[in-house]
Design a protein around this motif. Structure first.
Motif, PDB file in Angstrom:
ATOM      1  N   GLU A  31      49.635  34.907 -11.819  1.00 32.66           N
ATOM      2  CA  GLU A  31      50.950  34.492 -11.350  1.00 32.66           C
ATOM      3  C   GLU A  31      51.098  34.762  -9.848  1.00 32.66           C
ATOM      4  O   GLU A  31      50.843  35.864  -9.366  1.00 32.66           O
ATOM      5  CB  GLU A  31      52.049  35.221 -12.117  1.00 32.66           C
ATOM      6  CG  GLU A  31      53.448  34.784 -11.729  1.00 32.66           C
ATOM      7  CD  GLU A  31      54.512  35.508 -12.540  1.00 32.66           C
ATOM      8  OE1 GLU A  31      55.678  35.467 -12.123  1.00 32.66           O
ATOM      9  OE2 GLU A  31      54.164  36.120 -13.566  1.00 32.66           O
ATOM     10  N   GLY A  32      51.503  33.729  -9.127  1.00 26.98           N
ATOM     11  CA  GLY A  32      51.727  33.867  -7.701  1.00 26.98           C
ATOM     12  C   GLY A  32      50.473  33.735  -6.859  1.00 26.98           C
ATOM     13  O   GLY A  32      50.557  33.655  -5.633  1.00 26.98           O
ATOM     14  N   THR A  72      52.315  23.270  -7.755  1.00 28.86           N
ATOM     15  CA  THR A  72      52.894  24.346  -8.566  1.00 28.86           C
ATOM     16  C   THR A  72      52.702  24.022 -10.041  1.00 28.86           C
ATOM     17  O   THR A  72      53.039  22.920 -10.493  1.00 28.86           O
ATOM     18  CB  THR A  72      54.396  24.509  -8.280  1.00 28.86           C
ATOM     19  OG1 THR A  72      54.584  24.722  -6.875  1.00 28.86           O
ATOM     20  CG2 THR A  72      54.969  25.697  -9.043  1.00 28.86           C
ATOM     21  N   GLY A  74      52.769  25.736 -14.245  1.00 25.56           N
ATOM     22  CA  GLY A  74      53.263  26.807 -15.089  1.00 25.56           C
ATOM     23  C   GLY A  74      52.107  27.632 -15.630  1.00 25.56           C
ATOM     24  O   GLY A  74      50.929  27.305 -15.397  1.00 25.56           O
ATOM     25  N   ILE A 106      49.407  27.086  -7.451  1.00 27.93           N
ATOM     26  CA  ILE A 106      50.103  28.356  -7.567  1.00 27.93           C
ATOM     27  C   ILE A 106      50.766  28.396  -8.940  1.00 27.93           C
ATOM     28  O   ILE A 106      51.442  27.442  -9.338  1.00 27.93           O
ATOM     29  CB  ILE A 106      51.164  28.530  -6.469  1.00 27.93           C
ATOM     30  CG1 ILE A 106      50.508  28.744  -5.117  1.00 27.93           C
ATOM     31  CG2 ILE A 106      52.098  29.694  -6.785  1.00 27.93           C
ATOM     32  CD1 ILE A 106      51.472  28.960  -3.970  1.00 27.93           C
ATOM     33  N   ASP A 108      53.517  29.491 -11.369  1.00 31.25           N
ATOM     34  CA  ASP A 108      54.914  29.933 -11.332  1.00 31.25           C
ATOM     35  C   ASP A 108      55.378  30.150 -12.771  1.00 31.25           C
ATOM     36  O   ASP A 108      55.540  29.202 -13.537  1.00 31.25           O
ATOM     37  CB  ASP A 108      55.775  28.876 -10.647  1.00 31.25           C
ATOM     38  CG  ASP A 108      57.235  29.295 -10.512  1.00 31.25           C
ATOM     39  OD1 ASP A 108      57.584  30.390 -11.000  1.00 31.25           O
ATOM     40  OD2 ASP A 108      58.027  28.524  -9.938  1.00 31.25           O
ATOM     41  N   SER A 110      58.234  31.461 -13.629  1.00 28.94           N
ATOM     42  CA  SER A 110      59.695  31.596 -13.686  1.00 28.94           C
ATOM     43  C   SER A 110      60.247  30.858 -14.900  1.00 28.94           C
ATOM     44  O   SER A 110      59.818  29.750 -15.229  1.00 28.94           O
ATOM     45  CB  SER A 110      60.343  31.015 -12.415  1.00 28.94           C
ATOM     46  OG  SER A 110      59.827  31.648 -11.266  1.00 28.94           O
ATOM     47  N   ARG A 112      62.756  28.658 -16.077  1.00 29.28           N
ATOM     48  CA  ARG A 112      63.759  27.717 -15.583  1.00 29.28           C
ATOM     49  C   ARG A 112      64.283  26.859 -16.721  1.00 29.28           C
ATOM     50  O   ARG A 112      63.532  26.478 -17.614  1.00 29.28           O
ATOM     51  CB  ARG A 112      63.160  26.780 -14.518  1.00 29.28           C
ATOM     52  CG  ARG A 112      62.825  27.424 -13.187  1.00 29.28           C
ATOM     53  CD  ARG A 112      62.548  26.309 -12.182  1.00 29.28           C
ATOM     54  NE  ARG A 112      62.186  26.814 -10.869  1.00 29.28           N
ATOM     55  CZ  ARG A 112      60.950  26.970 -10.451  1.00 29.28           C
ATOM     56  NH1 ARG A 112      59.954  26.667 -11.252  1.00 29.28           N
ATOM     57  NH2 ARG A 112      60.693  27.418  -9.238  1.00 29.28           N
ATOM     58  N   GLU A 124      62.050  19.804  -3.652  1.00 30.32           N
ATOM     59  CA  GLU A 124      60.668  19.853  -3.168  1.00 30.32           C
ATOM     60  C   GLU A 124      60.216  18.489  -2.665  1.00 30.32           C
ATOM     61  O   GLU A 124      59.561  18.370  -1.620  1.00 30.32           O
ATOM     62  CB  GLU A 124      59.754  20.337  -4.301  1.00 30.32           C
ATOM     63  CG  GLU A 124      58.390  20.826  -3.834  1.00 30.32           C
ATOM     64  CD  GLU A 124      57.307  19.767  -3.971  1.00 30.32           C
ATOM     65  OE1 GLU A 124      56.178  20.038  -3.524  1.00 30.32           O
ATOM     66  OE2 GLU A 124      57.581  18.672  -4.506  1.00 30.32           O
TER      67      GLU A 124
END
Length: 407
Positions: A31-32, A72, A74, A106, A108, A110, A112, A124
Motif C-alpha cells: 500500500e502506497g 492508481t 486497489g 500505486i 490505494d 482507501s 471509498r 483526477e
C-alpha cells in the motif's frame, strides 16, 4: 476410505489461515508503494471516462520519455491475483501498446464509497486530460445515483457544492448525457468541446432536428459558422416558434419568417444568424433584441399568458407582431426598432432551469441584499403566485415585452 485425522484438518486450516494472513500482510506492505506490474495484472473497473482518444500518441510519449505518473489501483484480489484499476485507464491502455513494458502503479487501499470514487475520478481526469462534456454529464448522473443508493437524495445545487463547481456548470453538463449522434460527432471528431454550445445545439435538436442536423453538416464545412452565440440564438428562435405554435399563434411570420429563410438559403442563412449575433455590443445585448421581437410576437394582443403567471403583455409599437395573421410571409426580418418605456411596465418571461424547467417572471424591482448572484422570480404554483429566490445562472430569458395597458 479413511477419514482425515483431526490433527491433519487442524493443520490444513492453519495453513489456509496463514496464507490469508500473508496475503493481507502483502497488501499492507504494498500500500502506497509504487509497483511495476504487467498490464495483464490490472483489470479495469467502471470509469467516468468512456471515450479513449489519442492513445497511440500517449503510448509514443511514454515510450520515449517513460511513464511519469503511476496509475492508481486497489488492493490485489486474493482470488484472482489481479489489481482493480481505480484511476489512469488512458495510461494503462497506452502501456499495453508497448510490448514488454511494465506499468507503474500505486496501491490505494482507501475505503471509498461509489460516489466518492466517481468524484475522485472526475477530479483526477480534469487535472490531466479533461473529460469530454458528455462524460462529465454521465459522471454527474452516476454520482447522483450513487448518493441516492447511500440514502442521500441530492439536488443539482447540492452536487455543485459537493463538487466545488458553479451551479451553471452542473446544470449544463447534466443536460449532455444523451446527445444525438450528429452533436456527439462534433466531440468525437474534435470539432468542439464547448459545453455551452453543445447544450444549445441539443435544445435546438429537440425542437427542430432537421434544422440542427443541417446546421451541423454545413458548419463542418464552414467551421466559422459554429459559434456559441449562433447556436444559442438558433435555439432561442426555435423555442419562440415552439411557444407560438403551442399557443395557437402565427408560427410563420416575423422571427419565424427569418428562420424559414435560413432553412431555405442554407449556409447563407446560418451566416446571417451568426452576423446578427456578433454585430451586437455583447451577447446579452444581441439576445435582448431577438427576445424583444420574439416576445412581441408571442404575447401579441394579450394572446399569451406570459410565463404562466396570468399576466399578459402588449406588442411594442411598430413591431412585426402588429401585422395581421393573414399578412404575407417575409423572407427576412427588418431592422429592430427600439423605444423607451417605463421600467415598471417591462415584463420579462423566463425559464428557471434547474432539475426541471419552470416558467416564471423576473421581478426587476427586487434584489437580494448582499447576494448579487441571486434574483427574485414569480411563478404560479397551484393557482397561486409565489416568489422565489434563485441563482441568476439558472435564469434563461424567453421574452421581453411591455405590460398590457388596463382599459
Amino acid at each position: 476410505m479413511s477419514e482425515a485425522s483431526p490433527k491433519k484438518e487442524f493443520a490444513l486450516a492453519g495453513l489456509k489461515s496463514l496464507a490469508g494472513n500473508l496475503a493481507k500482510l502483502d497488501q499492507v506492505a504494498t500500500e502506497g508503494r509504487v509497483l511495476e506490474l504487467d498490464p495483464s495484472q490490472v483489470v479495469p473497473s467502471l470509469q467516468v471516462r468512456t471515450s479513449f482518444i489519442e492513445i497511440e500518441e500517449l503510448a509514443d510519449s511514454i515510450k520515449q520519455g517513460g511513464q511519469h505518473t503511476p496509475i492508481t489501483v486497489g488492493p490485489m484480489d486474493t482470488d484472482t491475483g489481479k489489481y482493480p484499476l481505480l484511476m489512469g485507464e488512458r495510461r494503462w491502455r497506452a502501456v499495453q501498446l508497448i510490448p514488454g513494458l511494465k506499468i507503474r502503479c500505486i496501491v490505494d487501499a482507501s475505503q471509498r464509497s461509489a460516489a466518492d470514487l466517481i468524484k475522485a475520478q472526475v477530479t483526477e481526469n480534469e487535472q490531466r486530460n479533461g473529460l469530454l462534456p458528455h462524460e462529465v454529464g454521465i459522471a454527474i448522473q452516476r454520482y447522483k445515483e450513487a448518493r441516492l443508493a447511500d440514502g442521500v437524495k441530492l439536488t443539482y445545487p447540492q452536487i455543485a457544492t459537493e463538487w466545488s463547481k458553479p451551479l451553471h456548470y452542473i446544470n449544463v453538463h447534466a443536460g449532455l448525457t444523451d446527445l444525438p449522434e450528429c452533436i456527439l460527432s462534433l466531440i468525437t471528431n474534435n470539432i468542439t468541446r464547448d459545453s455551452e454550445m453543445l447544450f444549445s445545439l441539443k435544445t435546438l435538436h429537440k425542437l427542430e432536428p432537421e434544422t440542427c442536423e443541417k446546421f451541423i453538416a454545413e458548419a463542418k464545412d464552414q467551421p466559422d459558422l459554429l459559434t456559441r452565440a449562433t447556436a444559442r440564438n438558433m435555439a432561442r428562435e426555435a423555442k419562440a416558434r415552439a411557444t407560438q405554435q403551442e399557443n395557437g399563434g402565427n408560427a410563420t411570420g416575423g422571427l419565424n419568417g427569418n428562420a424559414g429563410a435560413e432553412k431555405q438559403s442554407g449556409a447563407s442563412g446560418f451566416a446571417s444568424t451568426q452576423a446578427a449575433s456578433t454585430a451586437a455590443p455583447s451577447s446579452n445585448s444581441g439576445a435582448g433584441e431577438e427576445q424583444g421581437s420574439a416576445g412581441a410576437e408571442a404575447v401579441a394582443a394579450g394572446q399569451v399568458d406570459v410565463g404562466g403567471t396570468g399576466r399578459s403583455a402588449e406588442p411594442s409599437k411598430g413591431s412585426e407582431s402588429g401585422q395581421a395573421q393573414g399578412a404575407p410571409q417575409e423572407k427576412s426580418r427588418p431592422k429592430s426598432v427600439t423605444r423607451d418605456i417605463d421600467a415598471n411596465r417591462i415584463v420579462i418571461a423566463v425559464n428557471i432551469v434547474r432539475e426541471e424547467t419552470t416558467k416564471g417572471l423576473l421581478l426587476v424591482n427586487k434584489v437580494v441584499d448582499g447576494q448579487p448572484g441571486k434574483c427574485v422570480v414569480e411563478i404560479t404554483k397551484q393557482g397561486k403566485q409565489t416568489e422565489l429566490i434563485v441563482d441568476t445562472d439558472c435564469i434563461e430569458i424567453v421574452t421581453m415585452a411591455e405590460l398590457a395597458a388596463i382599459e
